[in-house]
Design an enzyme around this catalytic site. Structure first.
Site, PDB file in Angstrom:
ATOM      1  N   HIS A 131       0.911  -1.341  -0.147  1.00  0.00           N
ATOM      2  CA  HIS A 131       0.232   0.292  -0.255  1.00  0.00           C
ATOM      3  C   HIS A 131       0.906   1.737  -0.087  1.00  0.00           C
ATOM      4  O   HIS A 131       0.331   2.573  -0.227  1.00  0.00           O
ATOM      5  CB  HIS A 131      -1.143   0.122   1.375  1.00  0.00           C
ATOM      6  N   ASP A 181       0.326  -7.557   1.343  1.00  0.00           N
ATOM      7  CA  ASP A 181       1.088  -6.141   1.563  1.00  0.00           C
ATOM      8  C   ASP A 181       2.284  -6.436   1.726  1.00  0.00           C
ATOM      9  O   ASP A 181       2.920  -5.624   2.337  1.00  0.00           O
ATOM     10  CB  ASP A 181       0.465  -5.680   2.733  1.00  0.00           C
ATOM     11  N   SER A 218       4.048   2.511   7.812  1.00  0.00           N
ATOM     12  CA  SER A 218       4.423   1.433   7.023  1.00  0.00           C
ATOM     13  C   SER A 218       5.711   0.890   5.760  1.00  0.00           C
ATOM     14  O   SER A 218       6.169   1.878   5.963  1.00  0.00           O
ATOM     15  CB  SER A 218       3.345   1.848   5.833  1.00  0.00           C
TER      16      SER A 218
END
Length: 464
Positions: A126, A156, A231
């Site tokens: 993402h 992911d 992230s």
């Protein structure tokens, strides 16, 4: 006395107002969200215990985080992705200045981890999804344009590559199966564009299943502070070895409130190896369904999809899986984590409970041949050699579940075999899934399918 009761009344009133305010403004549902702002040589490392296993107590004051931080901070990078978006602009048409659309840049940032000296980098999918350009900034502020090697949206994870003139500092993988609840870990990343930020915490839980996160069902949960921009960053043990890729937080506000989640390093490493060797993720399955009504310790087998003589015919409906490769299995998310980190053809040492007796078996994992269409609510499976011979087919996809029964409205049921989609032959379940999902029925485009029904007769439908 009157003064006393007046003060008591004011205190009670003040408490009631405070509680009401808390309920109104604070006490709301917690949401889980991704933490992001609006074949090379992959290092294999053996797990070595950080502490003397003979000791029953650990003095937290003796734990030194500086070595792990020093080893990790230079291998965690800042990831900047730039995407070109198109936006409708009716004013352009009205004033005659254009064709009704305009293009603009959208910039997103996150973190990544260098995993080899020649510049391979792991991050979250993402973080770089739909990017036209990916820029990597090292801890020494040197910038490089990155090449996207491959992605796995379900878990992911994305793999990038930069070309530098020198060997780069990297973080080696650890065995995430061996970390323990209560073990110290560090989260390293770039929250809010603050480079090289290190926070510490402990492993709060393993095999954590988060609703609303697609296929990721085996997170490591920690209380190390993680915020937007973290992230794709590193979760490392006290030796500076990679145990996870920081991915999500549970928050009421969008910022860290005590819970963060990471994709285990064993899963990330397996995905990296697959992308480098095969160019795509190799999914391994047991070939079973799970009994969702079973709530006790372990995972209960619902249905076994493989025929007698297949790799997994050793499992039977009603078996309860208790252990996989010496790892205790208490719930489905833990079993899912073990399977996601394995390839087709790998062996699983499984302990099952059957009829009150514990039995050990070695099972060879199969290649995934079952696929789910979200748009139609179908579970599709490749045809067996027996089915291909029976119907004289070269390929096809069998409907093994009709979840939301969209096709049932037209008379297409479980057990039907799809042979053509949009007037093109279907060779397997994977092809069928792609053809279905690439048909934009929401825009009024019909889906044409040809099927063989339970009587062996051919039927054709236009699904709208």
């Amino acid at each position: 006395m009157k003064k006393f009761f007046s003060l008591l009344g004011m205190a009670i009133l003040g408490g009631a107002i405070t509680l009401g305010g808390y309920k109104m403004f604070i006490d709301e549902n917690v949401v889980v969200e991704s933490i992001q702002p609006n074949s090379s040589s992959i290092i294999r490392t053996n797990y070595n215990p950080a502490f003397n296993t003979n000791s029953t107590a650990i003095d937290a004051a003796t734990i030194d985080f500086t070595l792990a931080a020093e080893r990790t901070v230079h291998s965690v990078v800042h990831v900047k992705n730039t995407a070109i978006r198109t936006q409708s602009s009716p004013l352009d048409i009205f004033f005659g200045n254009g064709n009704g659309t305009r293009k603009f840049e959208q910039v997103g940032t996150g973190s990544g981890v260098i995993i080899s000296a020649d510049g391979y980098i792991v991050t979250n999918n993402h973080v770089i999804d739909n990017a036209n350009n990916i820029e990597i900034t090292l801890n020494n502020n040197k910038k490089y344009e990155a090449e996207l090697i491959g992605t796995d949206k379900n878990n992911d994870i994305a793999l990038l590559k930069i070309n530098a003139d020198v060997d780069l500092p990297y973080t080696p993988f650890a065995n995430s199966d061996t970390i323990k609840i209560g073990e110290w870990v560090l989260a390293v990343g770039n929250p809010y564009n603050l480079t090289s930020t290190v926070t510490a915490g402990i492993v709060s839980a393993k095999g954590r299943d988060l609703e609303g996160n697609g296929n990721i069902e085996s997170f490591i949960q920690t209380d190390a502070a993680v915020n937007p921009g973290n992230s794709g960053g590193a979760l490392v043990n006290t030796r500076g070895e990679l145990v996870g890729i920081n991915t999500a937080i549970s928050s009421k506000t969008g910022s860290f409130i005590g819970y963060s989640f990471a994709v285990p390093s064993n899963i990330a490493k397996k995905i990296v190896d697959d992308l480098l060797e095969f160019g795509a993720v190799q999914e391994a399955i047991l070939g079973i369904s799970i009994d969702p009504e079973y709530k006790e310790d372990g995972v209960k087998v619902g249905e076994v999809f493989y025929e007698e003589g297949a790799n997994n015919s050793q499992l039977k409906s009603g078996d309860i899986i208790k252990e996989v490769n010496n790892v205790k299995i208490s719930k489905f998310s833990e079993l899912k984590g073990q399977l996601t980190s394995k390839r087709p053809g790998d062996n699983l040492d499984v302990v099952i409970e059957r009829g009150g007796e514990l039995i050990s078996k070695t099972i060879v994992l199969n290649k995934k041949n079952t696929f789910i269409s979200e748009s139609l609510g179908l579970s599709l499976k490749d045809l067996s050699d027996k089915e291909l011979k029976k119907y004289n087919l070269k390929g096809g996809a069998k409907i093994i579940e009709n979840i939301n029964r969209t096709l049932a409205y037209y008379g297409v049921e479980k057990g039907y075999i799809i042979t053509e989609i949009n007037k093109r032959p279907v060779l397997n379940a994977s092809e069928a899934l792609k053809a279905i999902e690439n048909t934009n029925m929401n825009a009024g485009i019909p889906l044409y399918i040809e099927v063989i029904n339970l009587k062996g007769e051919t039927e054709r439908y236009a699904i709208r």
